[in-house]
Design an enzyme around this catalytic site. Structure first.
Site, short mmCIF file in Angstrom:
data_model
loop_
_atom_site.label_atom_id
_atom_site.label_comp_id
_atom_site.label_asym_id
_atom_site.label_seq_id
_atom_site.Cartn_x
_atom_site.Cartn_y
_atom_site.Cartn_z
N GLY A 1 0.84 -1.19 0.00
CA GLY A 1 0.00 0.00 0.00
C GLY A 1 0.88 1.24 0.00
N TYR A 2 0.29 2.35 -0.35
CA TYR A 2 1.03 3.60 -0.48
C TYR A 2 0.52 4.63 0.49
CZ TYR A 2 3.21 1.39 -4.35
OH TYR A 2 3.95 0.50 -5.08
#
Length: 152
Positions: free
Chosen positions: A29-30
């Site tokens: 995830g970012y």
């Protein structure tokens, strides 16, 4: 410094018996996409990664995380948490191909990446015939971009 080229791969062109190669189940995830700050679970290992801007070459730093820290930060990820299986396939000249087989919502997307010791080696590289379009210079296929796409 990470120096890599990236290619699309069509399912019908995949090498036979992918299961013979080592693989990792990856979830990432970012937290930020400019600059890229990513969290990643790779099998039972957890990392926080910073990547600078760039297409062919860019700085990359990986820091270890605990499972608890990863799970906490995962709740803060922007957009889609990407899931994929990465196969590591031996390539000529001591290189390795990292073939990412994406899971939903990107099921069917296949990307091959090859890392190089220098930009000269990256430019001189002749990809195998099963590789498709070279998307190295397209941000469309960066995982950070994929995490922000609207999936309907």
């Amino acid at each position: 410094m990470e120096i890599e080229r990236k290619f699309l791969v069509k399912k019908e062109n995949l090498p036979e018996n992918l299961e013979q190669y080592p693989c990792k189940v990856i979830e990432q995830g970012y937290l930020c996409t400019e600059p890229v700050v990513r969290i990643r679970k790779s099998n039972d290992n957890y990392y926080l990664t910073y990547k600078s801007k760039g297409l062919l070459a860019r700085e990359e730093y990986n820091l270890p995380l605990t499972k608890e820290a990863y799970e906490h930060l995962k709740l803060k990820a922007d957009g889609i948490v990407i899931s994929k299986v990465r196969y590591v396939i031996p390539e000529k000249d001591g290189l390795s191909i990292e073939l990412d087989v994406f899971k939903a919502p990107y099921e069917g997307l296949l990307l091959a990446e090859v890392e190089f010791p220098s930009e000269e080696a990256a430019h001189a590289y002749q990809p195998p015939s099963w590789f498709g379009e070279d998307v190295t210079y397209s941000t469309e296929y960066h995982n950070s971009t994929l995490s922000r796409k609207n999936i309907n």
